[in-house]
Motif scaffolding. Structure first.
Motif, PDB file in Angstrom:
ATOM      1  N   LEU A  52     -24.831 -17.828  22.096  1.00 15.71           N
ATOM      2  CA  LEU A  52     -24.260 -19.008  21.461  1.00 15.71           C
ATOM      3  C   LEU A  52     -25.353 -19.864  20.836  1.00 15.71           C
ATOM      4  O   LEU A  52     -25.084 -20.779  20.078  1.00 15.71           O
ATOM      5  CB  LEU A  52     -23.487 -19.837  22.491  1.00 15.71           C
ATOM      6  N   PRO A  72     -22.398 -12.752  20.233  1.00 15.86           N
ATOM      7  CA  PRO A  72     -21.984 -12.887  21.638  1.00 15.86           C
ATOM      8  C   PRO A  72     -21.018 -11.789  22.075  1.00 15.86           C
ATOM      9  O   PRO A  72     -21.134 -11.261  23.182  1.00 15.86           O
ATOM     10  CB  PRO A  72     -21.282 -14.245  21.668  1.00 15.86           C
ATOM     11  N   PHE A  81     -17.170 -21.547  31.327  1.00 14.26           N
ATOM     12  CA  PHE A  81     -17.742 -22.798  30.835  1.00 14.26           C
ATOM     13  C   PHE A  81     -17.534 -23.923  31.835  1.00 14.26           C
ATOM     14  O   PHE A  81     -16.653 -23.870  32.689  1.00 14.26           O
ATOM     15  CB  PHE A  81     -17.108 -23.170  29.501  1.00 14.26           C
ATOM     16  N   TYR A  87      -7.450 -22.862  26.738  1.00 11.37           N
ATOM     17  CA  TYR A  87      -6.709 -23.328  25.565  1.00 11.37           C
ATOM     18  C   TYR A  87      -5.517 -24.152  26.040  1.00 11.37           C
ATOM     19  O   TYR A  87      -4.626 -23.626  26.703  1.00 11.37           O
ATOM     20  CB  TYR A  87      -6.250 -22.139  24.728  1.00 11.37           C
ATOM     21  N   HIS A  89      -2.885 -25.308  24.772  1.00 11.67           N
ATOM     22  CA  HIS A  89      -1.515 -25.044  24.313  1.00 11.67           C
ATOM     23  C   HIS A  89      -1.002 -23.694  24.779  1.00 11.67           C
ATOM     24  O   HIS A  89       0.139 -23.348  24.520  1.00 11.67           O
ATOM     25  CB  HIS A  89      -1.467 -25.124  22.796  1.00 11.67           C
ATOM     26  N   VAL A 102      -7.420 -10.242  21.628  1.00 13.97           N
ATOM     27  CA  VAL A 102      -8.350 -10.219  20.506  1.00 13.97           C
ATOM     28  C   VAL A 102      -8.999  -8.848  20.373  1.00 13.97           C
ATOM     29  O   VAL A 102      -9.154  -8.322  19.281  1.00 13.97           O
ATOM     30  CB  VAL A 102      -9.433 -11.308  20.690  1.00 13.97           C
TER      31      VAL A 102
ATOM     32  N   GLU B 188     -16.213 -26.038  23.279  1.00 14.08           N
ATOM     33  CA  GLU B 188     -16.166 -24.944  24.256  1.00 14.08           C
ATOM     34  C   GLU B 188     -15.118 -23.907  23.890  1.00 14.08           C
ATOM     35  O   GLU B 188     -15.321 -22.712  24.093  1.00 14.08           O
ATOM     36  CB  GLU B 188     -15.842 -25.498  25.649  1.00 14.08           C
ATOM     37  N   LEU B 189     -13.979 -24.379  23.364  1.00  9.21           N
ATOM     38  CA  LEU B 189     -12.900 -23.439  23.034  1.00  9.21           C
ATOM     39  C   LEU B 189     -13.372 -22.450  21.978  1.00  9.21           C
ATOM     40  O   LEU B 189     -13.064 -21.265  22.039  1.00  9.21           O
ATOM     41  CB  LEU B 189     -11.677 -24.202  22.522  1.00  9.21           C
ATOM     42  N   GLU B 191     -16.505 -21.660  21.381  1.00 14.80           N
ATOM     43  CA  GLU B 191     -17.541 -20.807  21.955  1.00 14.80           C
ATOM     44  C   GLU B 191     -16.921 -19.717  22.806  1.00 14.80           C
ATOM     45  O   GLU B 191     -17.360 -18.561  22.785  1.00 14.80           O
ATOM     46  CB  GLU B 191     -18.514 -21.660  22.770  1.00 14.80           C
ATOM     47  N   SER B 192     -15.890 -20.101  23.546  1.00 19.34           N
ATOM     48  CA  SER B 192     -15.196 -19.109  24.363  1.00 19.34           C
ATOM     49  C   SER B 192     -14.592 -18.027  23.467  1.00 19.34           C
ATOM     50  O   SER B 192     -14.692 -16.838  23.765  1.00 19.34           O
ATOM     51  CB  SER B 192     -14.108 -19.813  25.166  1.00 19.34           C
ATOM     52  N   ALA B 193     -13.992 -18.444  22.361  1.00 19.47           N
ATOM     53  CA  ALA B 193     -13.414 -17.469  21.429  1.00 19.47           C
ATOM     54  C   ALA B 193     -14.505 -16.591  20.824  1.00 19.47           C
ATOM     55  O   ALA B 193     -14.305 -15.391  20.615  1.00 19.47           O
ATOM     56  CB  ALA B 193     -12.634 -18.190  20.343  1.00 19.47           C
ATOM     57  N   ALA B 194     -15.665 -17.190  20.579  1.00 18.61           N
ATOM     58  CA  ALA B 194     -16.775 -16.420  20.009  1.00 18.61           C
ATOM     59  C   ALA B 194     -17.245 -15.357  20.993  1.00 18.61           C
ATOM     60  O   ALA B 194     -17.604 -14.248  20.602  1.00 18.61           O
ATOM     61  CB  ALA B 194     -17.931 -17.353  19.648  1.00 18.61           C
ATOM     62  N   MET B 195     -17.226 -15.708  22.289  1.00 18.12           N
ATOM     63  CA  MET B 195     -17.627 -14.726  23.301  1.00 18.12           C
ATOM     64  C   MET B 195     -16.692 -13.519  23.285  1.00 18.12           C
ATOM     65  O   MET B 195     -17.088 -12.417  23.628  1.00 18.12           O
ATOM     66  CB  MET B 195     -17.602 -15.340  24.705  1.00 18.12           C
ATOM     67  N   GLU B 196     -15.423 -13.776  22.944  1.00 17.93           N
ATOM     68  CA  GLU B 196     -14.448 -12.683  22.910  1.00 17.93           C
ATOM     69  C   GLU B 196     -14.507 -11.929  21.586  1.00 17.93           C
ATOM     70  O   GLU B 196     -13.845 -10.917  21.420  1.00 17.93           O
ATOM     71  CB  GLU B 196     -13.025 -13.223  23.096  1.00 17.93           C
ATOM     72  N   ALA B 198     -13.435 -13.172  18.629  1.00 21.06           N
ATOM     73  CA  ALA B 198     -12.277 -13.454  17.786  1.00 21.06           C
ATOM     74  C   ALA B 198     -12.726 -13.769  16.361  1.00 21.06           C
ATOM     75  O   ALA B 198     -13.711 -14.474  16.157  1.00 21.06           O
ATOM     76  CB  ALA B 198     -11.495 -14.632  18.364  1.00 21.06           C
ATOM     77  N   VAL B 207      -5.902 -20.980  17.718  1.00 23.17           N
ATOM     78  CA  VAL B 207      -6.495 -22.130  18.409  1.00 23.17           C
ATOM     79  C   VAL B 207      -6.418 -23.392  17.545  1.00 23.17           C
ATOM     80  O   VAL B 207      -5.732 -24.352  17.881  1.00 23.17           O
ATOM     81  CB  VAL B 207      -7.961 -21.858  18.804  1.00 23.17           C
ATOM     82  N   LEU B 211      -3.489 -26.517  17.768  1.00 25.89           N
ATOM     83  CA  LEU B 211      -4.000 -27.755  18.352  1.00 25.89           C
ATOM     84  C   LEU B 211      -3.989 -28.904  17.351  1.00 25.89           C
ATOM     85  O   LEU B 211      -4.077 -30.061  17.726  1.00 25.89           O
ATOM     86  CB  LEU B 211      -5.414 -27.545  18.920  1.00 25.89           C
TER      87      LEU B 211
END
Ligand SMILES: Nc1ncnc2c1ncn2[C@@H]1O[C@H](COP(=O)(O)OP(=O)(O)O)[C@@H](O)[C@H]1O
Ligand SMILES: [Mg+2]
Lengths: 385, 295
Positions: A52, A72, A81, A87, A89, A102, B188-189, B191-196, B198, B207, B211
């Protein structure tokens, strides 16, 4: 193989060096803790491992391959984290499955992994809730669930317990540790809390201002802190220290407490000084852990050289143990005794200590002078079952 | 007893504190609204020295008025042309401005600029742009050999010209709301998606967009009401012409009241507009609101 190797990794922001040549080899299946005070560069280091954050200098190897330029998602890493990154929603289920969706994992496989993770974490009943309908501990579990279903061999965590209350934190410590062992994953865990580092890690790395202070097994670090910083960072209460001067006059050598009005002299074992190569008159810092200072019975024949007569400044009786505060020179020292000791302010007590518990640090560099003296005998006592 | 007294005392304080704004609200909002409702059931034009009650005659007459229908459909087309486009554009601009780290401030200002310019000034700028033969747009169109187009004088062009201008004016304003909405989404959301791993599109679809729904909802309502509220540009640029081709409901109300001096009809038109806006807002709030995630 999920070995993670950091080779002199550095991070620069503008001109500011935030992480400075950090190196480590983290073995597969190891629980490795990065610990240090706030702002020392733990998160930055972890984020560089995650991908990151760009690595300014040095090399990162995962499974023997250089991954500096790999994004990443290509590093086979999952991350938990600090604020869980759920998320808001999406339901718990969708949160956990997001990554698998994904990555287009097959539906049956998704269901299987979800069930497995939910069962492991005991969150099967929460799958259709939204994150805001969960307690802190439950959110934490969902975040863990994500890491589990990803089945990545490496997991990174950045202060995952800092948002929980003390009791839950203690509980989650064990749970995370167990989970890591059950799954056999490599864990790199960031915390500012030395208790977490001590209790969870196979090994820990102490950082300060972006520089590695010491790497080692928690008890080794605790018993043989490489420098004054590590000594004062580990343990609760931390190690007591005071300024002193090394005196070595032929037969006897020891330290003279410089801050003490009476300039007390504590003779230390002969072998201590010369091996460490300390010259007479060298300013040093004397360190003693609170639990190394034990009360001596008033009647007992006190060995003058290994005890201090002190006046009690304050007492904290915690039930199972008592913390006694006293002044040594201008420093407030703390001693930790088992049981309940009804001392009062002003009481005179004699505290003794064993020689092997004494640490000496260079007063300039802070380096532990005894480490070089080869005190490697400090084996961890095996638990008798 | 004492408890009741204390409660009463608290209430009195509350009302006293509310009083100043309440007086103004009553005087300048509720009273005129009430008067408008009453007047809409009266004949009050130049032909009647004293307004007199005529039941729902104004409303009946309205339904038979071709201009009313023309203006209403104009306004619906105007809303349809401006609302989705300006909202979508605002979202796109906000995403871009949020991404472009360097010169963020400059980009924001550039986009926001049209909003701080008064509508009258905007209208004058665009009047120049749209001027046939000498206008900026005509010069540009000259290169394509179409320099002879008349933007404001042609019935089939004028609405598009207006829609385009309003989008230009409003998108920057809505962008600010989207920027605020984006700031509220935790890094963070992403970054979390980047780890996956997406993709940008997946992240947006799964996302960011969900939102931002509260913002989209809010902005859409504002955009819709704006499309009925905007008249300044008509006064400057077209006066609703040619042949009512660019006339909108509010401007028609204004004309009815202050050019034709038919207060009764103007009141009836006003009531229709208010009811229309309330209905749309209600549908948006009660219908779509349940599907939206609020923090
Ligand atoms: N994006 C950034 N730009 C400049 N400095 C940063 C940035 N992120 C972190 N820092 C600085 O880097 C240092 C280490 O930060 P961090 O790794 O977050 O510390 P820790 O996690 O150990 O508390 C801090 O002094 C912080 O101010
Ligand atoms: Mg941090």
């Amino acid at each position: 193989m999920a070995e993670v190797e950091l080779r002199r990794i550095s991070k620069m922001y503008e001109r500011q060096q935030v992480v400075n040549e950090v190196s480590a080899i983290i073995a597969p299946g190891e629980f490795f803790v990065l610990v240090g005070p706030s702002g020392c560069g733990k998160s930055t280091t972890l984020r560089m491992i995650a991908g990151l954050e760009e690595i300014s200098a040095g090399e990162l190897l995962i499974g023997g391959k250089r991954v500096n330029e790999v994004p990443p998602s290509g590093r086979n890493i999952s991350m938990v984290f600090q604020n869980y990154a759920l998320y808001p929603h999406l339901t718990v289920k969708d949160n956990i499955l997001f990554g698998l969706q994904v990555r287009k994992v097959s539906k049956q496989d998704q269901v299987k992994r979800l069930e497995h993770a939910a069962e492991m974490l005991g969150i099967a009943a929460l799958l259709n809730r939204k994150p805001k309908e969960l307690s802190g501990g439950q959110r934490q579990r969902v975040a863990l669930g994500r890491a589990i279903v990803s089945q990545h061999p490496i997991c990174l965590m950045d202060e995952p317990l800092s948002n929980l209350d003390a009791k839950l934190r203690g509980h989650m410590r064990t749970e995370i540790r167990q989970l890591q062992q059950e799954l056999g994953i490599t864990m790199i865990y960031v915390t500012h809390d030395q208790v977490e580092a001590m209790t969870m890690g196979d090994r820990m790395m102490v950082l300060r201002d972006g520089e590695v202070q010491q790497v080692g097994r928690p008890l080794d670090v605790y018993n043989h802190p490489a420098n004054l910083f590590v000594a004062e960072f580990t343990g609760a209460p931390p190690m007591n220290t005071t300024q002193a001067v090394w005196r070595s006059n032929g037969a006897q050598s020891g330290v003279e407490l410089s801050d003490d009005p009476s300039r007390r002299f504590l003779p230390l074992a002969l072998g201590f000084g010369p091996q460490a190569g300390i010259k007479d008159g060298t300013p040093v810092v004397l360190g003693l852990r609170p639990e190394a200072l034990q009360p001596l019975e008033p009647g007992a024949v006190a060995d003058e050289s290994r005890s201090l007569l002190v006046s009690v400044q304050g007492v904290e009786i915690l039930g199972s143990e008592t913390i006694v505060e006293f002044k040594l020179g201008d420093k407030l020292w703390k001693a930790k005794w088992n049981g309940q000791w009804p001392c009062r302010r002003g009481d005179l007590v004699r505290v003794g200590f064993a020689l092997e518990h004494v640490s000496l640090f260079d007063s300039q560099s802070g380096k532990n002078l005894a480490i070089t003296a080869g005190r490697e005998k400090g084996e961890i006592l095996r638990c008798v079952q | 007893m004492g408890e009741l007294r204390a409660k009463w005392k608290v209430n009195v304080y509350a009302w006293l504190l509310l009083l100043p704004s309440l007086i103004f609200l009553l005087l300048f909002t509720f009273y005129p609204v009430w008067q408008t409702v009453i007047l809409s059931f009266h004949q009050a034009d130049l032909g009647s020295p004293e307004p007199f009650f005529n039941g729902i005659d104004n409303y009946k007459q309205m339904l038979e008025d071709d201009v009313f229908w023309k203006v209403l459909t104009n306004n619906l087309w105007f809303a349809l042309g401006t609302v989705p486009t300006s909202v979508a554009l605002a979202l796109g601009m906000a995403l871009f401005a949020n991404k472009a780290l360097r010169g963020k401030g400059f980009i924001r200002t550039a986009y926001f600029y049209p909003t701080v310019v008064p509508m009258i000034a905007v209208a004058n700028i665009w009047l120049f742009i749209y001027t046939p033969e000498y206008g900026a747009l005509s010069h540009v169109m000259d290169w394509f050999g179409k320099g002879d187009m008349n933007w404001l004088g042609d019935q089939s062009n004028v609405m598009w010209a207006m829609i385009f201008m309003v989008i230009w004016k409003e998108a920057g304003y809505f962008m600010i709301f989207y920027l605020a909405g984006l700031q509220n989404i935790s890094q963070e959301l992403y970054e979390s998606a980047a780890m996956e791993g997406a993709s940008a599109w997946t992240v947006f679809r799964r996302v960011t967009f969900p939102l931002l729904m509260p913002t989209t909802m809010f902005v859409s309502i504002i955009a819709f009401t704006n499309s009925f509220k905007l008249v300044d540009h008509l006064v400057i640029m077209t006066k609703g012409g040619p042949d009512n081709a660019s006339n909108l409901l509010l401007y028609y109300i204004y004309e009815t009241a202050f050019s034709f001096w038919d207060q009764g009809m103007a009141s009836a038109l006003t009531i229709v507009m208010v009811v229309l806006l309330l209905a749309v807002a209600a549908v948006q709030f009660f219908g779509l609101d349940k599907k939206i995630h609020y923090n």
